[in-house]
Design a protein around this motif. Structure first.
Motif, PDB file in Angstrom:
ATOM      1  N   LYS A 410      71.063  26.674  -5.219  1.00  0.00           N
ATOM      2  CA  LYS A 410      71.632  25.800  -6.264  1.00  0.00           C
ATOM      3  C   LYS A 410      72.564  24.756  -5.653  1.00  0.00           C
ATOM      4  N   SER A 411      73.506  25.196  -4.839  1.00  0.00           N
ATOM      5  CA  SER A 411      74.438  24.242  -4.222  1.00  0.00           C
ATOM      6  C   SER A 411      73.671  23.259  -3.348  1.00  0.00           C
ATOM      7  N   THR A 412      72.609  23.744  -2.745  1.00  0.00           N
ATOM      8  CA  THR A 412      71.823  22.867  -1.877  1.00  0.00           C
ATOM      9  C   THR A 412      71.230  21.708  -2.676  1.00  0.00           C
ATOM     10  N   THR A 451      83.347  20.473  -6.264  1.00  0.00           N
ATOM     11  CA  THR A 451      82.665  21.451  -5.415  1.00  0.00           C
ATOM     12  C   THR A 451      83.020  22.884  -5.802  1.00  0.00           C
ATOM     13  N   GLN A 452      82.233  23.792  -5.249  1.00  0.00           N
ATOM     14  CA  GLN A 452      82.408  25.215  -5.545  1.00  0.00           C
ATOM     15  C   GLN A 452      83.800  25.700  -5.127  1.00  0.00           C
ATOM     16  N   ASP A 453      84.222  25.298  -3.937  1.00  0.00           N
ATOM     17  CA  ASP A 453      85.592  25.621  -3.514  1.00  0.00           C
ATOM     18  C   ASP A 453      86.433  24.364  -3.700  1.00  0.00           C
ATOM     19  N   LEU A 531      78.453  19.291 -10.679  1.00  0.00           N
ATOM     20  CA  LEU A 531      79.475  20.327 -10.754  1.00  0.00           C
ATOM     21  C   LEU A 531      78.949  21.589 -10.126  1.00  0.00           C
ATOM     22  N   ASP A 532      79.715  22.127  -9.210  1.00  0.00           N
ATOM     23  CA  ASP A 532      79.352  23.424  -8.646  1.00  0.00           C
ATOM     24  C   ASP A 532      80.430  24.373  -9.127  1.00  0.00           C
ATOM     25  N   GLU A 533      80.156  25.045 -10.205  1.00  0.00           N
ATOM     26  CA  GLU A 533      81.187  25.883 -10.797  1.00  0.00           C
ATOM     27  C   GLU A 533      81.652  26.932  -9.802  1.00  0.00           C
TER      28      GLU A 533
HETATM   29 MG   LIG Z   1      76.562  27.634  -4.380  1.00  0.00          MG
END
Ligand SMILES: [Mg+2]
Ligand SMILES: Nc1ncnc2c1ncn2[C@@H]1O[C@H](COP(=O)(O)OP(=O)(O)OP(=O)(O)O)[C@@H](O)[C@H]1O
Length: 612
Positions: A410-412, A451-453, A531-533
């Motif tokens: 997903k993040s990719t 981002t996720q972080d 958005l990367d929750e």
């Molecule tokens: Mg991810």
């Protein structure tokens, strides 16, 4: 040689200084040689018995650019001094001239060093800047393979090494050969025979020094590598200090650090031993050679009256004086080797291929009007295939949620749209334009990312929100913070918007960090939002605030959300379930829940429901 010239090419903008540098250097050398030559007249005065009245009237020689002219000026000066009936007057005279000459020698030497220091500082600044620009331009993939500590070491230590080993030695490269040549000319004039003898014995000492410096070079390279590893460990320790404490991994890291530290120590020690050896050895050799010349020349003077004793003394002095430049000419060669190794490490960064860059005729997009589409996209990190034939269209104004098991890719997908990486197969299009044809700047202008972080910089809250957006006004920043539900906690903190957040936002809670990142995206106000929750769980209150912030952020925008929260998922216009790099289910929440074949989605929701 190529590396060497390339380093020097950084001096090109300052080439207009070169003539001044050469002129001041040469003048400095001429006066230095002159200073030593003053011994001859002093001796002559002290030891000569008779006053030669006859020469008093001898006229000052007429100028000509020749050896004869120089020697006749010397003769004239000597005779002039000897003609004084009061020898102390002559001494006074010579002292004054000597002071003037020493003053000039040092003045010119100072000027030449000054010029060099100026150019050097500028060169180093430019090299460092070039490296910094490069690392902010490289594609993300580069950083998966290179270690940060090593890069830092290249940007600091290797640049320093180039400074000391190459640029500092520029002085030696230009000055020492000129000194040697000028001195040899004077020596030749004093006695060709003695000069020949000296040249025959000189290489003896050179050879030994040469060997030592060669050993040094090998150690230097090792030292550099070890230092890079040390920096890596420090970097990782600082970045993960919390984890290190909580997992009681201090001993583990300490062991790792000690291991590298000891290796570095050994390399340094071995280098210093050899360096320490080099100096006494070369001194002994130097004195040895010097004594041979002294003995041989002395016998010539004593036995055969080969040349006036005062000239012999000048010869010996000048010869002793030329040994040091000769030595440094040799050590420069070794130094340069060290600098070249550092230079190569620098250039390997500067030459790293920028894999993600603007196409030659890249188009600029001003807005986003219709859709984002992924067409048969496949992607791998190295050999590892992460996305396999993904096709997906996101219409303007819609929100698409990507869900699925961890590591599914997903993040990719999120990373591919702003071209942090380029796809291996297939295309990603924005309004029908392949992203590879769009200029990176204008593409990224259309996209906002959370981002996720949560990534924050060690700066004030205000600057973390503004982040490079130079046109933002204070009202806009506050408005953005309000939309992101951040305003209240910001004004409650000690210095309001001017509060420093600490390294990577260390002084803030997880939810606060997330909301600042959201505020940053809100302020940028791009049409497309990625958005990367964050997967990290927040407490219910904080969760609610973040959720509200996210909802506000996505309003009236086109969003792709990697969703972990049930509410985000349910609100999406379309949900895409990704597993192992493939789309396995797709539809609205309702559709997916109603169709019994969508087992993966239902299972996911079931788990989420238990969590709620
Ligand atoms: Mg991810
Ligand atoms: N920089 C990288 N280099 C090599 N492999 C990577 C890199 N980043 C991610 N991967 C791998 O690619 C795969 C997909 O990662 P990705 O981050 O897209 O997963 P994800 O679906 O976002 O997972 P999560 O829900 O846990 O965030 C994973 O197997 C991961 O190990």
């Amino acid at each position: 040689m190529k590396t060497y010239l390339r380093i020097l090419s950084y001096a090109r903008p300052f080439r207009s200084f070169l003539p001044f540098f050469v002129i001041t250097t040469v003048l400095g050398i001429v006066f230095e040689i002159l200073n030593l030559s003053f011994v001859a007249p002093v001796l002559k005065i002290l030891f000569s018995q008779e006053v030669t009245e006859t020469v008093v009237s001898s006229p000052f020689p007429e100028f000509a650019f020749s050896k004869e002219y120089i020697s006749s000026v010397g003769e004239w000066f000597k005779n002039y001094l000897v003609s004084f009936s009061d020898k102390t007057e002559a001494l006074k005279m010579i002292c004054l001239v000597l002071i003037a000459s020493v003053f000039l020698a040092n003045l010119f030497t100072f000027l030449s060093r000054f010029i060099l220091a100026f150019v050097k500082a500028k060169m180093i600044k430019n090299i460092r800047l070039a490296m910094y620009d490069k690392i902010t331009e490289l594609h993300l993939g580069y950083y998966s393979n290179e270690k940060r500590g090593d890069l830092m070491s290249r940007m600091t230590n290797d640049v320093k090494e180039v400074e000391t080993s190459i640029i500092d030695t520029l002085n030696a490269i230009i000055k020492e050969p000129i000194t040697v040549i000028f001195t040899f000319i004077v020596l030749y004039y004093l006695s060709p025979q003695l000069l020949l003898f000296s040249l025959l014995v000189l290489p003896l000492s050179g050879l030994v020094i040469w060997r030592i410096t060669r050993m040094l070079r090998k150690k230097a390279k090792q030292g550099q590598d070890y230092l890079g590893r040390i920096l890596n460990t420090i970097d990782e320790t600082l970045g993960g200090i919390k984890i290190i404490y909580s997992f009681n991994a201090k001993a583990y890291f300490s062991k790792r650090f000690t291991h590298e530290n000891v290796k570095y120590e050994r390399a340094l020690r071995s280098m210093d031993y050899k360096k320490g050896l080099a100096s006494p050895v070369s001194q002994v050799m130097g004195v040895g050679v010097f004594c041979m010349v002294l003995y041989y020349g002395g016998t010539l003077v004593l036995k055969e009256n080969y040349m006036p004793p005062e000239n012999f003394l000048v010869f010996v002095l000048l010869f002793a004086n030329v040994i040091s430049p000769l030595k440094s000419m040799f050590s420069v060669v070794a130094n340069i080797q060290r600098g070249l190794i550092a230079g190569e490490r620098i250039f390997s960064v500067l030459d790293a291929e920028v894999k993600v860059k603007d196409a030659e005729n890249a188009i600029t997009i001003e807005s986003f009007n219709d859709s984002i589409s992924l067409e048969n996209v496949s992607f791998s990190y190295g050999d590892k295939k992460v996305l396999d034939n993904i096709s997906l269209t996101i219409k303007k104004g819609k929100t698409v949620a990507l869900v699925g098991a961890s590591g599914g890719g997903k993040s990719t997908i999120i990373n591919l749209i702003p071209r942090f990486y380029d796809v291996n197969e297939g295309t990603i299009k924005i309004d029908g334009n392949n992203v590879k044809d769009i200029s990176l700047h204008s593409l990224r202008e259309q996209i906002g990312i959370v981002t996720q972080d949560s990534i924050l910089f060690n700066d004030t809250i205000y600057n973390n929100i503004v982040f490079g957006n130079e046109t933002a006004t204070e009202e806009q920043v506050i408005a953005a913070a309000k939309i992101a539900n951040a305003h209240d906690f910001v004004v409650a903190s000690e210095y309001g918007y001017q509060t420093f957040v600490g390294d990577n936002g260390m002084k803030l809670s997880g939810g606060q960090k997330q909301r600042l990142c959201i505020a940053r995206a809100v302020l940028k106000n791009p049409p497309i939002m990625l958005l990367d929750e964050a997967t990290s769980a927040l407490d219910t209150e904080s969760e609610k605030l973040v959720q509200e912030a996210l909802n506000q952020l996505m309003q009236n925008r086109t969003s792709i959300v990697v969703a972990h929260r049930l509410s985000t998922i349910q609100n999406a216009d379309e949900i895409v379930v990704i597993n192992n790099g493939k789309i396995i289910e797709q539809g609205t929440h309702k559709e997916l829940m109603e169709n019994p074949s969508n087992a993966a989605y239902r299972k996911l929701i079931a788990i989420q429901k238990i969590d709620e």
